[in-house]
Design a protein around this motif. Structure first.
Motif, mmCIF file in Angstrom:
data_model
loop_
_atom_site.group_PDB
_atom_site.id
_atom_site.type_symbol
_atom_site.label_atom_id
_atom_site.label_comp_id
_atom_site.label_asym_id
_atom_site.label_seq_id
_atom_site.Cartn_x
_atom_site.Cartn_y
_atom_site.Cartn_z
ATOM 1 N N PHE A 180 0.830 -1.200 0.000
ATOM 2 C CA PHE A 180 0.000 0.000 0.000
ATOM 3 C C PHE A 180 0.868 1.254 0.000
ATOM 4 O O PHE A 180 2.086 1.167 0.061
ATOM 5 C CB PHE A 180 -0.943 -0.023 1.211
ATOM 6 N N LYS A 181 0.221 2.401 -0.068
ATOM 7 C CA LYS A 181 0.933 3.680 -0.103
ATOM 8 C C LYS A 181 1.691 3.938 1.199
ATOM 9 O O LYS A 181 2.805 4.453 1.180
ATOM 10 C CB LYS A 181 -0.058 4.814 -0.369
ATOM 11 N N ASP A 182 1.083 3.574 2.318
ATOM 12 C CA ASP A 182 1.694 3.833 3.622
ATOM 13 C C ASP A 182 1.065 2.922 4.668
ATOM 14 O O ASP A 182 0.193 2.101 4.368
ATOM 15 C CB ASP A 182 1.543 5.307 4.018
ATOM 16 N N GLU B 143 -2.877 3.074 5.060
ATOM 17 C CA GLU B 143 -3.630 2.284 4.077
ATOM 18 C C GLU B 143 -3.534 0.794 4.376
ATOM 19 O O GLU B 143 -4.513 0.065 4.254
ATOM 20 C CB GLU B 143 -3.132 2.563 2.659
ATOM 21 N N LYS C 165 4.051 -0.636 5.172
ATOM 22 C CA LYS C 165 3.017 -0.563 4.132
ATOM 23 C C LYS C 165 2.753 -1.903 3.448
ATOM 24 O O LYS C 165 2.055 -1.967 2.449
ATOM 25 C CB LYS C 165 3.398 0.489 3.089
#
Length: 97
Positions: A35-37, A40, A66
Motif C-alpha cells: 500500500f501507499k503507507d 492504508e 506498508k
C-alpha cells in the motif's frame, strides 16, 4: 467442516485470484499486498478483519509498515477450501477500494 480443494481445483481457483500463489512447503495460498503507507495497510487489515469475522474464517497475516503478507488455509480441513478462495477474493476487492 469445509472440504479441502484438490490440487487441480486449487490451481484452477488461483487462476482467478490476481496475485495469489501457492505457499511453498504447505497446502495454503498467499499474497503480499503493498500500500501507499502504514495507514492504508492498516485500513485494509481492519476492513478485511471485519469480513473474515463475518465468515468465521481468519487469515494468517503479518504487517510491516506498508506491506501486508497474507496466508490462507483452513486448518480444520488441512488445506485450502472454498472459504479461503472466497476470503482471497474479498481481500482483493478490499485492496482495490
Amino acid at each position: 467442516m469445509a472440504e479441502r480443494l484438490s490440487s487441480e481445483a486449487r490451481k484452477q481457483a488461483l487462476g482467478g485470484l490476481a496475485g495469489w500463489n501457492e505457499t511453498p512447503g504447505r497446502e495454503a495460498i498467499g499474497k503480499t499486498f503493498t500500500f501507499k503507507d502504514f495507514n492504508e495497510a492498516f485500513g485494509f487489515m481492519t476492513r478485511a478483519a471485519l469480513v473474515a469475522e463475518k465468515m468465521d474464517h481468519h487469515p494468517e497475516w503479518r504487517n510491516v509498515y506498508k506491506t501486508v503478507e497474507v496466508v490462507l488455509a483452513t486448518h480444520d480441513a488441512g488445506g485450502v477450501t472454498a472459504l479461503d478462495v472466497e476470503l482471497a477474493k474479498a481481500m482483493n476487492a478490499i485492496a482495490k477500494a
